[in-house]
Design an enzyme around this catalytic site. Structure first.
Site, PDB file in Angstrom:
ATOM      1  CB  CYS A 164     -19.977  52.308  10.429  1.00 58.25           C
ATOM      2  SG  CYS A 164     -19.401  53.387   9.114  1.00 58.25           S
ATOM      3  CG  HIS A 191     -19.042  54.251  14.320  1.00 56.52           C
ATOM      4  ND1 HIS A 191     -17.831  54.029  13.718  1.00 56.52           N
ATOM      5  CD2 HIS A 191     -19.845  54.820  13.375  1.00 56.52           C
ATOM      6  CE1 HIS A 191     -17.902  54.445  12.461  1.00 56.52           C
ATOM      7  NE2 HIS A 191     -19.114  54.926  12.229  1.00 56.52           N
ATOM      8  CG  ASN A 215     -16.801  56.978  10.093  1.00 56.13           C
ATOM      9  OD1 ASN A 215     -16.405  55.845  10.366  1.00 56.13           O
ATOM     10  ND2 ASN A 215     -18.061  57.235   9.766  1.00 56.13           N
TER      11      ASN A 215
HETATM   12  O1  UT7 Z   1     -20.574  56.130   9.993  1.00 59.24           O
HETATM   13  C1  UT7 Z   1     -21.738  55.884   9.257  1.00 59.24           C
HETATM   14  C2  UT7 Z   1     -22.800  56.805   9.563  1.00 59.24           C
HETATM   15  N1  UT7 Z   1     -22.518  58.123   9.075  1.00 59.24           N
HETATM   16  C3  UT7 Z   1     -22.832  59.152   9.820  1.00 59.24           C
HETATM   17  O2  UT7 Z   1     -23.259  58.983  10.920  1.00 59.24           O
HETATM   18  C4  UT7 Z   1     -22.680  60.530   9.220  1.00 59.24           C
HETATM   19  C5  UT7 Z   1     -23.765  61.381   9.741  1.00 59.24           C
HETATM   20  N2  UT7 Z   1     -23.824  62.721   9.169  1.00 59.24           N
HETATM   21  C6  UT7 Z   1     -22.981  63.747   9.509  1.00 59.24           C
HETATM   22  O3  UT7 Z   1     -22.011  63.542  10.204  1.00 59.24           O
HETATM   23  C7  UT7 Z   1     -23.389  65.133   9.064  1.00 59.24           C
HETATM   24  O4  UT7 Z   1     -24.659  65.068   8.480  1.00 59.24           O
HETATM   25  C8  UT7 Z   1     -22.399  65.817   8.090  1.00 59.24           C
HETATM   26  C9  UT7 Z   1     -21.143  66.197   8.822  1.00 59.24           C
HETATM   27  C10 UT7 Z   1     -22.105  64.896   6.918  1.00 59.24           C
HETATM   28  C11 UT7 Z   1     -23.033  67.116   7.571  1.00 59.24           C
HETATM   29  O5  UT7 Z   1     -23.385  67.972   8.641  1.00 59.24           O
HETATM   30  P1  UT7 Z   1     -24.841  68.598   8.755  1.00 59.24           P
HETATM   31  O6  UT7 Z   1     -24.820  69.433   9.953  1.00 59.24           O
HETATM   32  O7  UT7 Z   1     -25.820  67.473   8.720  1.00 59.24           O
HETATM   33  O8  UT7 Z   1     -24.914  69.492   7.483  1.00 59.24           O
HETATM   34  P2  UT7 Z   1     -25.937  69.435   6.239  1.00 59.24           P
HETATM   35  O9  UT7 Z   1     -25.675  68.236   5.399  1.00 59.24           O
HETATM   36  O10 UT7 Z   1     -27.335  69.640   6.744  1.00 59.24           O
HETATM   37  O11 UT7 Z   1     -25.506  70.720   5.441  1.00 59.24           O
HETATM   38  C12 UT7 Z   1     -25.616  72.031   6.004  1.00 59.24           C
HETATM   39  C13 UT7 Z   1     -24.961  73.015   5.057  1.00 59.24           C
HETATM   40  C14 UT7 Z   1     -25.403  72.860   3.600  1.00 59.24           C
HETATM   41  O12 UT7 Z   1     -25.459  74.135   3.015  1.00 59.24           O
HETATM   42  P3  UT7 Z   1     -26.839  74.929   2.864  1.00 59.24           P
HETATM   43  O13 UT7 Z   1     -27.712  74.034   2.035  1.00 59.24           O
HETATM   44  O14 UT7 Z   1     -27.346  75.134   4.254  1.00 59.24           O
HETATM   45  O15 UT7 Z   1     -26.420  76.177   2.166  1.00 59.24           O
HETATM   46  C15 UT7 Z   1     -24.299  72.066   2.968  1.00 59.24           C
HETATM   47  O16 UT7 Z   1     -24.198  72.285   1.596  1.00 59.24           O
HETATM   48  O17 UT7 Z   1     -23.548  72.789   5.034  1.00 59.24           O
HETATM   49  C16 UT7 Z   1     -23.102  72.605   3.688  1.00 59.24           C
HETATM   50  N3  UT7 Z   1     -21.984  71.672   3.711  1.00 59.24           N
HETATM   51  C17 UT7 Z   1     -20.715  72.064   3.866  1.00 59.24           C
HETATM   52  N4  UT7 Z   1     -20.153  73.273   4.023  1.00 59.24           N
HETATM   53  C18 UT7 Z   1     -18.832  73.341   4.159  1.00 59.24           C
HETATM   54  C19 UT7 Z   1     -22.011  70.307   3.620  1.00 59.24           C
HETATM   55  N5  UT7 Z   1     -20.769  69.821   3.703  1.00 59.24           N
HETATM   56  C20 UT7 Z   1     -19.932  70.877   3.839  1.00 59.24           C
HETATM   57  C21 UT7 Z   1     -18.545  71.018   3.992  1.00 59.24           C
HETATM   58  N6  UT7 Z   1     -18.026  72.256   4.154  1.00 59.24           N
HETATM   59  N7  UT7 Z   1     -17.722  69.964   3.998  1.00 59.24           N
END
Ligand code: UT7
Length: 322
Positions: A114, A249, A279
């Site tokens: 990225c 980005h 993204n």
């Molecule tokens: O461009 C290259 C660099 N990439 C990035 O910068 C990406 C960075 N990361 C992110 O943007 C975020 O981490 C995400 C959007 C991918 C995820 O958001 P988060 O706030 O970090 O959520 P998390 O991974 O900590 O998950 C929280 C909860 C989990 O459930 P439990 O374990 O709390 O029950 C996940 O299973 O959200 C759940 N979850 C979802 N729920 C509904 C994860 N993805 C989804 C989804 N829909 N799509």
């Protein structure tokens, strides 16, 4: 003395097909509300069956060339950043060179995930500053939709397809003031794209899809982008208040907001495209730049801070007097 790389043209291309959050929630367990709240994304573009990184790059590049009012053969070097090259080789840069009908320039690809556009700007800046080249085309072009696992809700909600281009020319007027690029290979396992054909025997059955531990990547991204802001301002002896536009980005609105807060900038001064594009990896910064140049937000003489963070980890910034 002519020693700046000045932006003389920008371009962008987005495929026409949109995939909304509601569309995605039909095949993975998620919702429009969750995706929008956690990422700021509502929809993303999906390339057509016949489109490739080089075909999208050509459209963006031709726009940049037209804006600059030059002929393609005046370009001395083409640098393409992509994680989804048409072929491993020839490089997408060479394919783009051929599409543009240029016979006599250098062309190559870079791989910085990225952060690719920022790395490309940095490389172009060095060549222009030293006088090696007069005009350099930098393109980021990505078909992320073909490298995401559409059954993985942790990644498939984030990415989209598109291409961005910028044409730089050696100039006496200020252009790129500084670039700062970094890499730290110890985070390989947090974000990677397997290459099944060249994998170690134990990994050979890995599918060629993006693997990401999103939450861990998120935390490193926020901290790292905060540091690159300080580094960039210090190197230019500049205050936060002197920056007119943040062109980040587009990974996650919460990451962008954290960087804007660090800069004490209002979101009005931040170019945000991810709501409708997701993204687009190495294309995102150049797509955002193109949008804000073409709609008149970015004006000549203004100071722009471009930044990105991606797999590697790689990260970087470019400070530009537009
Ligand atoms: O461009 C290259 C660099 N990439 C990035 O910068 C990406 C960075 N990361 C992110 O943007 C975020 O981490 C995400 C959007 C991918 C995820 O958001 P988060 O706030 O970090 O959520 P998390 O991974 O900590 O998950 C929280 C909860 C989990 O459930 P439990 O374990 O709390 O029950 C996940 O299973 O959200 C759940 N979850 C979802 N729920 C509904 C994860 N993805 C989804 C989804 N829909 N799509």
């Amino acid at each position: 003395m002519a020693n700046y790389a000045r932006v003389i043209g920008t371009g962008g291309y987005l495929p026409s097909t949109q995939r909304t959050n509601d569309d995605i929630s039909e095949f993975v367990e998620t919702s429009d509300a969750w995706i929008f709240e956690r990422t700021g994304i509502k929809s993303r573009r999906i390339a057509g069956d016949q489109e490739t990184a080089s075909s999208m790059a050509e459209i963006a590049a031709r726009q940049a060339i037209a804006m600059a009012g030059i002929q393609p053969e005046e370009i001395d070097a083409i640098i393409v950043a992509t994680g989804t090259p048409d072929r491993v080789y020839p490089s997408t840069g060479c394919l783009l060179q051929n599409r543009l009908g240029i016979k006599n320039c250098v062309a190559f690809d870079i791989q910085a995930a990225c952060s690719g556009a920022i790395f490309g700007l940095s490389i172009a800046d060095q060549y222009i500053k030293t006088g090696t080249y007069q005009k350099v085309l930098v393109v980021g072009s990505e078909i992320c939709s073909r490298i995401v696992d559409w059954s993985d809700r942790g990644t498939c909600i984030l990415f989209g397809d598109g291409a961005g281009a910028v044409l730089l020319e050696r100039s006496e007027d200020a252009g790129i003031l500084s670039t700062h690029i970094h890499a730290d290979g110890q985070y390989e396992e947090l974000l990677y794209l397997p290459n099944p054909q060249a994998a170690l025997p134990e990994n050979v059955n890995e599918a060629g899809y993006i693997n990401m531990r999103g939450n861990e990547v998120f935390k490193v991204a926020v901290n790292t982008l905060g540091r690159i802001v300080d580094e960039t301002l210090e190197a230019n002896n500049m205050q936060k208040s002197e920056i007119d536009w943040l062109v980040p980005h587009q990974a996650n609105i919460r990451i962008i907001e954290a960087t804007a807060k660090k800069l004490k900038m209002s979101m009005e001064q931040v170019v945000v495209t991810l709501e409708s594009q997701g993204n687009t990896s190495s294309a995102s910064v150049l797509l955002a730049l193109n949008e804000a140049v073409r709609d008149g937000r970015i004006q000549r003489g203004q100071i722009l801070l471009l930044e990105a963070f991606g797999a590697g980890f790689t990260w970087g910034s470019a400070l530009i007097r537009y």
